[in-house]
Structure formats: C-alpha cells, structure tokens
Scaffold this motif. Structure first.
Motif, short mmCIF file in Angstrom:
data_model
loop_
_atom_site.label_atom_id
_atom_site.label_comp_id
_atom_site.label_asym_id
_atom_site.label_seq_id
_atom_site.Cartn_x
_atom_site.Cartn_y
_atom_site.Cartn_z
N LYS A 118 2.11 11.47 -5.27
CA LYS A 118 2.41 10.15 -5.82
C LYS A 118 3.92 9.94 -5.94
O LYS A 118 4.43 8.85 -5.65
CB LYS A 118 1.75 9.99 -7.20
N ALA A 119 4.62 10.99 -6.37
CA ALA A 119 6.08 10.87 -6.49
C ALA A 119 6.71 10.64 -5.12
O ALA A 119 7.61 9.80 -4.98
CB ALA A 119 6.66 12.13 -7.14
N ILE A 169 2.74 9.77 -13.20
CA ILE A 169 3.24 8.93 -12.11
C ILE A 169 2.11 8.03 -11.61
O ILE A 169 1.02 8.50 -11.27
CB ILE A 169 3.78 9.78 -10.95
N GLU A 170 2.38 6.75 -11.59
CA GLU A 170 1.44 5.79 -11.04
C GLU A 170 2.03 5.18 -9.78
O GLU A 170 3.24 5.00 -9.66
CB GLU A 170 1.13 4.69 -12.07
N THR A 171 1.17 4.85 -8.83
CA THR A 171 1.62 4.24 -7.58
C THR A 171 1.04 2.85 -7.45
O THR A 171 -0.10 2.59 -7.86
CB THR A 171 1.18 5.07 -6.37
N GLN A 172 1.82 1.94 -6.92
CA GLN A 172 1.37 0.59 -6.63
C GLN A 172 1.22 0.46 -5.12
O GLN A 172 2.20 0.51 -4.38
CB GLN A 172 2.36 -0.45 -7.16
N LYS A 189 8.44 4.60 -0.60
CA LYS A 189 8.36 3.15 -0.76
C LYS A 189 9.63 2.55 -1.34
O LYS A 189 9.96 1.39 -1.10
CB LYS A 189 7.16 2.82 -1.67
N GLN A 207 10.21 2.72 -4.71
CA GLN A 207 9.83 2.17 -6.01
C GLN A 207 10.60 2.83 -7.15
O GLN A 207 10.80 4.02 -7.13
CB GLN A 207 8.32 2.40 -6.22
N TYR A 222 5.23 9.31 -2.56
CA TYR A 222 4.84 7.95 -2.15
C TYR A 222 5.83 6.93 -2.71
O TYR A 222 6.28 6.03 -2.00
CB TYR A 222 3.43 7.65 -2.63
N ASN A 223 6.15 7.08 -4.00
CA ASN A 223 7.09 6.14 -4.62
C ASN A 223 8.48 6.24 -4.01
O ASN A 223 9.17 5.23 -3.87
CB ASN A 223 7.14 6.39 -6.12
#
Length: 416
Positions: free
Chosen positions: A407-408, A230-233, A414, A416, A410-411
C-alpha cells in the motif's frame, strides 16, 4: 511497600516515554531534508541570483577605457603654400573614457532573466524528483525493520509459552505423569529460540543502521518503529513530481522561444566619450587637449539567414519530445499501479487464509497441550504443533507487513 511500587511504576512510565519512537512520515521528511542532494536546491538558488545580477548589468552604464600611442610613417598635410598650418606629428597619443547606456533592446534582458528563472525551477524540480525516489527505498527498509520488530514479539511469546510449559513438564516428570527427558526437548528448543533472537537482532541492527544513514538521524536498536495505518485510494489521478517537471521543461522552452524572438531586436544606446590626446577632434590643432563626443547609436541585425526560425523549429521538436516522455511516464506508472493493486489483492487473500489456518492450529495445539499433560504424546510432538502455530502466525505477520508495504509503494507510485 506502596512507596516502592509507586517508584517502580514511575520508572517504568519514564522508560516508556523515553524510548525513541519514529514513524515512516518522519523518515520521509528527514530524508528529504538531510540527503546530500537536498543541499543543491539552495546552491542553485544562489547560482541563479549571481547569474541574474550578471544579466542585469546590461541595464547599467558600460564604461570602457582606451589608450594608445602610435607612430605613423606619414600624416595629412595641407597643400597650400604659405598657409602656416603645421603638419600633424607622426607620433600621436590618445586616451578616452567611454560610457554606453542601453536605452532599448526589445526586452532582451528581461527575456534572458525569465529563461534563467525557468531553468532554476526545472533544476529544483529535478532535485525534488530524485529525492521523491528515496521513498520506496525508505519503505523497503522501514517495513523490513517493522517485520523484524513484530517477529521478535512473536518469538518472545513462543519463548514465554515454552518456559511455562517447561515448568509444567518438570512438575509432571517429578510426579511420574510425563516421561523423563521430556524437559530436555523443551530446553533444546529454548536454546534454538535464543539463536533466533540473535539472528533477528543482527538483521534488525543492520537495517536500522542503513536507514539511519539514509535519513541522517541516529537510531537506537531499541527504537520503536510505529506501524502506520496506510489506506489507498484507487483512482487514476497521478500527482507525481515528474509530471510537474515535464511541465516546467515546456515552460522553459517557451521562455527560450521568447528569448530567440528578442535576439534580433534593434538596440538603441546612448554614449558619451571624453578623451585627451594629440591630435584631438580638430585635426588642424597639433597640440595636447581634451575633447568629448555625445550621441546615440542604433544596432540592428536585419538579416540572420533564417536561423531564428530554425531555432524555433528545434524548440518545437523538444516540446514534442517532452509530450511523448510524459505520455510514456503516465503509461508506465499506471501499469505499475495496476501491478501493485493486484499484489494488494493477492496479499489480502493470503491474510484471510492465514487467519483460518491459525484458528485451526490453535485448536490442534490445545489438544496437544492436553495430551502432553496426560502423557499421551511426547514433548517433541507438542513442540512440532507449537512451531507450526508460530510459523503460521509469523506468516500472517509477514503478510500484514507486506500488505502495508504494498500500500505504501502504491501511494508512492501514485504520488499520493
């Protein structure tokens, strides 16, 4: 012999392919599709179609059937002597069938349909918002299962290492290099590991059962939960369905304003009435006969005591309320994103420390291993160092899973 090896390889390959696998994205999709609340969207669609059909009947001819029989104490008489005009009967009968066709109502029907359509979109988006909120619940369950899965692998590695060390210790005792009863300490530790496996399996099974109920899909205890990358922007743009819901609520209010403006529009109708009775339209003809009338009529409420303006002001206040709710939602969401970002940074710092600690623990264990082989330390001292390494490795795994969970989340926060 070669044939037997090929068969065993084939069985192992088939077993690997046959093992159930699942990803977090699949869990998201299954929850949205199968959660009981998801069925409401189609129900709302069906309800809207029925309501639209009812509203559209205003454009169709409206038929009314009336029938009456009366007896009057007095009737009209012609006061002309010797006129030979018979007075009306005191018992009178009439049956009529009227057809009214709407010609013009200022677009009221279409405005009503638009309001219903806007209400449908708002309700469906509300369902989407409710389903979206399941994602954080799925995150918590999924990554808890993933942590249990990774902990089992670590525990298995510790068990394997201890079993290998037990063989060495037994051999060392046999040749007098290692103190007697050292193997008993290792055997006791292996029994503890068996208990830890049972606890992990029990906790993991409960988590899997809960997740299975949430996504409405049977999940086996052996299911492989794949670790997502998982990547966050880190940006301020929000893409939450709640923001779309707020906008749809304002559009619904706009359609209601249009409907209010049409309520007092003049209504023009054409009508035709056919009937049979006594007396009919010719009051001087005292007999049963058929009759009809054709015409148009206008209905216009020219004064409504300023109620229309008051309704518009009320709707304007509702729009302002929605604007304040939107701003509050954005503020609270950005606060949550900031908290989550700090959590991500904190865990990343922990992971860096964990890796350094584990490298040191490995060096210490390597020394302890050599000392145990030479009879310098006891098995208990070796187990202490091995357990320290295992616990630190477990801490690293836990922090990595927590980082993925953060991170998950966070998405999800947001959108995302």
């Amino acid at each position: 012999m070669k044939r037997l090896i090929l068969i065993l390889i084939s069985i192992a390959t088939f077993t690997g392919y046959a093992q159930q696998r699942i990803t977090i994205e699949e869990c998201y999709n299954l929850a949205i599709q199968n959660y009981p609340l998801a069925k409401q969207s189609q129900l709302l669609e069906t309800q809207y179609e029925l309501d639209a059909e009812v509203i559209s009947t205003a454009k169709l001819p409206q038929l009314n059937l009336d029938a009456q029989a009366t007896y009057q104490s007095d009737v009209i008489e012609v006061p002309i002597p010797n006129s030979n005009i018979e007075p009306l009967n005191k018992d009178q009968y009439r049956a009529t069938l009227s057809a009214n066709q709407l010609i013009y109502n200022g677009g009221l029907t279409d405005a009503s349909l638009n309001v219903k359509s806007a209400q449908l979109k708002t309700k469906q988006k509300q369902i989407e918002v409710s389903l979206y909120q399941l994602k954080q619940q799925i995150n918590q369950l999924y990554f808890s299962i993933l942590l249990a899965q990774e902990s089992e692998l670590l525990l298995k590695a510790k068990q394997t290492q201890l079993e290998a060390k037990l063989k060495e210790v037994v051999s060392g005792i046999k040749y007098g290099v290692i103190l007697p009863s050292s193997d008993k300490v290792l055997e006791a530790e292996l029994l503890k590991i068996s208990q830890q496996f049972q606890e992990l399996d029990s906790n993991k099974a409960a988590l899997i059962e809960t997740l299975s109920s949430l996504i409405k899909k049977p999940l086996e205890a052996s299911t492989l939960f794949q670790n997502p990358l998982i990547e966050t922007q880190l940006q301020n743009d929000l893409n939450r369905p709640e923001l779309e819901l707020f906008q749809l609520k304002k559009e619904e209010i706009s359609q209601s304003e249009t409907l209010i403006s049409k309520l007092n529009a003049p209504k023009l109708l054409g009508f035709v009435t056919g009937g049979y009775g006594n007396p009919r339209l010719n009051m001087l003809d005292n007999s049963f006969q058929a009759f009809y009338t054709v015409g148009v009529k206008l209905n216009w409420n020219v004064f409504n005591w300023n109620s229309k303006n008051k309704q518009r002001k009320s709707l304007t206040i509702n729009k302002d309320i929605i604007d304040t709710e939107t701003e509050a939602f954005k503020l609270n969401t950005n606060i949550e994103l900031n908290k989550q970002q700090k959590e991500i940074e904190k865990i990343e710092g922990f992971i860096t420390s964990d890796e350094a600690i584990i490298n040191l623990r490995k060096e210490v264990l390597q020394t302890a291993d050599s000392q145990l082989k030479n009879g310098v330390i006891t098995s208990s001292a070796y187990i202490t160092e091995l357990t320290n390494l295992y616990e630190d490795e477990n801490t690293l795994v836990r922090h990595k899973i927590q980082l993925q969970l953060a991170k998950a989340n966070y998405n999800v926060i947001k959108g995302q």
